[in-house]
Each structure stands twice: as C-alpha cells, then as structure tokens.
Design a protein around this motif. Sequence first.
Motif, short mmCIF file in Angstrom:
data_model
loop_
_atom_site.label_atom_id
_atom_site.label_comp_id
_atom_site.label_asym_id
_atom_site.label_seq_id
_atom_site.Cartn_x
_atom_site.Cartn_y
_atom_site.Cartn_z
N ILE A 144 0.88 -1.17 0.00
CA ILE A 144 0.00 0.00 0.00
C ILE A 144 0.91 1.22 0.00
O ILE A 144 1.76 1.37 0.88
CB ILE A 144 -0.91 0.04 1.25
N ILE A 181 -2.96 0.37 -4.17
CA ILE A 181 -3.04 -0.95 -3.54
C ILE A 181 -2.58 -1.98 -4.56
O ILE A 181 -3.12 -2.04 -5.67
CB ILE A 181 -4.49 -1.30 -3.12
N THR A 239 -9.21 3.36 1.97
CA THR A 239 -8.19 2.45 2.47
C THR A 239 -8.32 2.27 3.98
O THR A 239 -8.27 1.16 4.50
CB THR A 239 -6.78 2.98 2.12
#
Length: 69
Positions: free
Chosen positions: A16, A25, A44
């Motif tokens: 990430i 990602i 996220t």
Amino acid sequence: MKISARNCIKGTIKSITKGPIMAEIVLDIGNGVQITSVITAHATENLGLKEGKEAYAVVKSSEVMIAVD
C-alpha cells in the motif's frame, strides 16, 4: 459479501502506497500476477486495508475496486 460484479478476484495485499488523498493498492493474486488499484486514502482506512490481508479486486467496466469480507 455479495456483489453484482462478475469479476471478483481474491488475493493478498502486497503493498500500500498511501498519499494524502489517494492510495495505490497492489494485490497479489498468485502465480506472480498482481493487480494494482488506486482508491482514496479514506477508503483504504475504512476498509482496514493492511499488507498481508486478503482482499478482492472487483473489476467493473474500466474500474478496479477493492473489497473485503
């Protein structure tokens, strides 16, 4: 999880890269294949995404979204 998208690919979050607004990602789906998605940093956090966690790449039209159970 139930979703109408036909292309739901399970994998493991490899990395990430988080910026102030967006995050990249990288999902490892096996056999050396990776799928990359760019979603908001807020999404996220809300999804609780962490490296090593299982997630899904949800492919709908021209987008790749991330989903979790």
